[in-house]
Design a protein around this motif. Structure first.
Motif, short mmCIF file in Angstrom:
data_model
loop_
_atom_site.label_atom_id
_atom_site.label_comp_id
_atom_site.label_asym_id
_atom_site.label_seq_id
_atom_site.Cartn_x
_atom_site.Cartn_y
_atom_site.Cartn_z
N LEU A 1 -0.51 2.45 -38.55
CA LEU A 1 -0.47 2.01 -37.15
C LEU A 1 0.92 2.24 -36.56
CD1 LEU A 1 -2.54 -1.28 -37.41
CD2 LEU A 1 -3.15 0.74 -36.07
N ASP A 2 1.95 1.97 -37.34
CA ASP A 2 3.31 2.18 -36.85
C ASP A 2 3.56 3.65 -36.55
OD1 ASP A 2 3.81 -0.51 -37.05
OD2 ASP A 2 4.86 -0.37 -38.98
N ALA A 3 2.90 4.52 -37.32
CA ALA A 3 3.07 5.96 -37.10
C ALA A 3 2.20 6.48 -35.97
CB ALA A 3 2.74 6.71 -38.40
N ASN A 4 1.28 5.64 -35.48
CA ASN A 4 0.36 6.04 -34.41
C ASN A 4 0.26 4.89 -33.40
OD1 ASN A 4 -1.48 7.80 -33.16
ND2 ASN A 4 -3.24 6.87 -34.20
N PRO A 5 1.38 4.54 -32.75
CA PRO A 5 1.42 3.34 -31.91
C PRO A 5 0.51 3.42 -30.69
CG PRO A 5 3.39 4.68 -31.58
CD PRO A 5 2.65 5.28 -32.73
N ALA A 6 0.09 2.24 -30.24
CA ALA A 6 -0.84 2.15 -29.11
C ALA A 6 -0.08 2.03 -27.80
CB ALA A 6 -1.75 0.95 -29.30
N ARG A 7 -0.72 2.53 -26.73
CA ARG A 7 -0.23 2.38 -25.36
C ARG A 7 -1.21 1.47 -24.62
NH1 ARG A 7 -0.38 7.62 -26.85
NH2 ARG A 7 -2.24 8.06 -25.60
N HIS A 8 -0.73 0.39 -24.04
CA HIS A 8 -1.58 -0.63 -23.44
C HIS A 8 -1.63 -0.44 -21.93
CE1 HIS A 8 -2.18 -5.21 -22.51
NE2 HIS A 8 -3.29 -4.52 -22.32
N SER A 9 -2.87 -0.45 -21.36
CA SER A 9 -3.06 -0.32 -19.91
C SER A 9 -4.15 -1.27 -19.45
CB SER A 9 -3.44 1.12 -19.54
OG SER A 9 -2.47 2.05 -19.96
N THR A 10 -4.26 -1.44 -18.14
CA THR A 10 -5.28 -2.30 -17.55
C THR A 10 -5.83 -1.66 -16.28
OG1 THR A 10 -4.00 -4.23 -18.31
CG2 THR A 10 -5.78 -4.64 -16.74
N ILE A 11 -7.15 -1.71 -16.10
CA ILE A 11 -7.77 -1.28 -14.85
C ILE A 11 -8.87 -2.26 -14.48
CG2 ILE A 11 -7.29 1.19 -15.11
CD1 ILE A 11 -10.16 1.58 -16.07
N ASP A 12 -9.24 -2.29 -13.21
CA ASP A 12 -10.32 -3.16 -12.76
C ASP A 12 -11.63 -2.39 -12.79
OD1 ASP A 12 -12.10 -4.27 -10.32
OD2 ASP A 12 -10.87 -5.88 -11.15
N TYR B 1 -7.15 -1.94 -22.16
CA TYR B 1 -7.49 -0.93 -23.15
C TYR B 1 -6.22 -0.36 -23.77
CZ TYR B 1 -6.49 2.57 -19.49
OH TYR B 1 -5.88 3.34 -18.52
N TRP B 2 -6.38 0.18 -24.97
CA TRP B 2 -5.27 0.71 -25.75
C TRP B 2 -5.58 2.16 -26.09
CZ3 TRP B 2 -6.81 -4.11 -25.31
CH2 TRP B 2 -5.84 -5.13 -25.23
N GLU B 3 -4.55 2.99 -26.03
CA GLU B 3 -4.71 4.41 -26.34
C GLU B 3 -3.83 4.80 -27.52
OE1 GLU B 3 -5.32 7.26 -22.95
OE2 GLU B 3 -4.33 5.65 -21.84
N TYR B 4 -4.36 5.67 -28.35
CA TYR B 4 -3.65 6.17 -29.52
C TYR B 4 -3.72 7.69 -29.48
CZ TYR B 4 -5.07 1.45 -31.06
OH TYR B 4 -5.32 0.10 -31.13
N GLY B 5 -2.77 8.33 -30.12
CA GLY B 5 -2.81 9.77 -30.23
C GLY B 5 -2.29 10.48 -28.99
N PRO B 6 -2.28 11.81 -29.03
CA PRO B 6 -1.70 12.59 -27.93
C PRO B 6 -2.54 12.51 -26.65
CG PRO B 6 -2.76 14.04 -29.54
CD PRO B 6 -2.76 12.67 -30.14
N ALA C 1 -6.06 3.99 -36.65
CA ALA C 1 -4.81 4.24 -37.38
C ALA C 1 -4.89 5.49 -38.25
CB ALA C 1 -4.47 3.03 -38.25
N HIS C 2 -6.09 5.83 -38.70
CA HIS C 2 -6.25 6.95 -39.63
C HIS C 2 -6.45 8.30 -38.94
CE1 HIS C 2 -7.00 3.67 -42.50
NE2 HIS C 2 -6.68 4.55 -43.43
N ILE C 3 -6.73 8.31 -37.66
CA ILE C 3 -7.08 9.55 -36.96
C ILE C 3 -5.86 10.13 -36.27
CG2 ILE C 3 -8.50 10.55 -35.13
CD1 ILE C 3 -10.64 8.48 -35.77
N ARG C 4 -5.65 11.42 -36.45
CA ARG C 4 -4.54 12.13 -35.83
C ARG C 4 -5.09 13.30 -35.00
NH1 ARG C 4 -2.68 8.13 -37.37
NH2 ARG C 4 -0.82 7.76 -38.66
N GLY C 5 -4.36 13.63 -33.93
CA GLY C 5 -4.69 14.81 -33.13
C GLY C 5 -5.78 14.60 -32.10
N ILE C 6 -6.26 13.38 -31.94
CA ILE C 6 -7.31 13.05 -30.98
C ILE C 6 -6.81 11.92 -30.09
CG2 ILE C 6 -9.63 12.05 -30.71
CD1 ILE C 6 -10.46 13.47 -33.25
N ARG C 7 -7.10 11.98 -28.81
CA ARG C 7 -6.79 10.86 -27.91
C ARG C 7 -7.88 9.81 -28.09
NH1 ARG C 7 -7.33 11.00 -21.33
NH2 ARG C 7 -6.84 8.79 -20.95
#
Length: 303
Positions: A11-22, A30-35, A60-66
């Motif tokens: 998880l530390d190697a693939n940190p999440a980005r936190h956002s909010t929408i209505d 929601y949280w986003e991982y990957g490129p 945490a295990h998936i790489r290369g996918i948004r």
């Protein structure tokens, strides 16, 4: 002291980005991982009374996918829907609107775990377009009429009693430590003591992170009155079913019957695991997903 996540380094190697929408009146977190630039997008929908943390180990295990992983309305940090019930129709409408607002309609691959498998199946059955669909621990048969029918009815009575009682008492009943622990003990199958402790900690941390009693009861009623088999015959989307031999909610014969109802599906059944594939076998689940999508890779455990 809380047990450390066995997937923390990933998880530390693939940190999440936190956002909010209505979305439909729900302040949806929601949280986003990957490129962000990846052409392949995966949207994860968690199970009943959970939140995005439940599928974090898979992410945490998936790489290369948004990867986009929201909290369902009324759970986790997301507020309830406004003007819609927290039933299958309401959640299916929310999912379609959520994807549309993110510009992902028609191109996001969907993954649903447990109750989330019903939500995504209902949405796809109602016309939501997705290139490929993955259902992990799918709810394969009606809860009220299956082998666990009596337990489902008892649990429904429990939820209704909790809503009818005064707020302080009802809320305490729903989040009672012993009730949560019994549920966790029934579900967990791993013999690894550290992993067992971590799974129990996850349930105690997030199983009671819901907005209010009304929304959680509505969602529970939806979870036991619907199942994926109701929608499977109308779904032509290529579908991956990831089941478990010791799943106390969906027995293997029910999973096999569900597989036969889809026009285009494959069924993979894990041994020595139950309804918690996302906690106990996330790497194997991630491997099946990236192979099915033909995109991304699975991170090595030491990365």
């Amino acid at each position: 002291m809380r047990p450390a996540s066995p997937y923390r380094a990933l998880l530390d190697a693939n940190p999440a980005r936190h956002s909010t929408i209505d979305v439909l009146g729900s302040s949806t977190h929601y949280w986003e991982y990957g490129p962000e630039s990846s052409p392949t997008v995966l949207v994860l929908i968690h199970g009943f009374r959970g939140d995005h943390h439940g599928l974090e180990a898979v992410s945490a295990h998936i790489r290369g996918i948004r990867i986009v992983s929201p909290d369902l309305p009324g759970f986790g940090e997301s507020t309830p829907l406004s003007g819609h019930h927290h039933d299958i129709d309401g959640y299916a409408l929310w999912l379609a609107a959520f994807l549309e607002q993110l510009g992902l309609s028609g191109r996001a691959h969907l993954v649903g775990h447990s109750f989330g498998s019903i939500v995504v199946s209902a949405a796809v059955s109602r016309g939501l377009s997705t290139p490929k669909l993955t259902l992990m621990n799918p709810i394969a048969a009606p809860a009220l009429s299956g082998p666990n029918g009596a337990l489902s009815k008892l649990t429904l009575w429990y939820y209704r009693a909790a809503r009818a009682l005064p707020l302080a008492i009802g809320s305490q009943l729903l989040s009672n430590w012993l009730v949560v622990r019994v549920m966790s003990l029934v579900m967990v199958k791993t013999k690894d003591p550290e992993l067992r402790r971590w799974v129990h900690q996850q349930h105690h941390s997030y199983f009671s992170s819901y907005a209010n009693r009304d929304s959680v009861l509505e969602a529970f009623e939806a979870s036991i009155s619907s199942d994926v088999s109701m929608f499977a015959p109308t779904i032509a989307t290529p579908t991956l079913l990831i089941g478990a031999r010791n799943d106390p909610i969906s027995a293997v014969p029910a999973q096999e019957r569900l597989h036969s109802l889809f026009a285009d599906s494959q069924l993979e059944i894990f041994d020595d695991v139950g309804h918690l594939i996302h906690y106990e076998r996330p790497r194997e689940a991630a491997q099946l997903i990236v192979t099915f999508l033909g995109a991304g890779t699975v991170a090595e455990a030491h990365s």
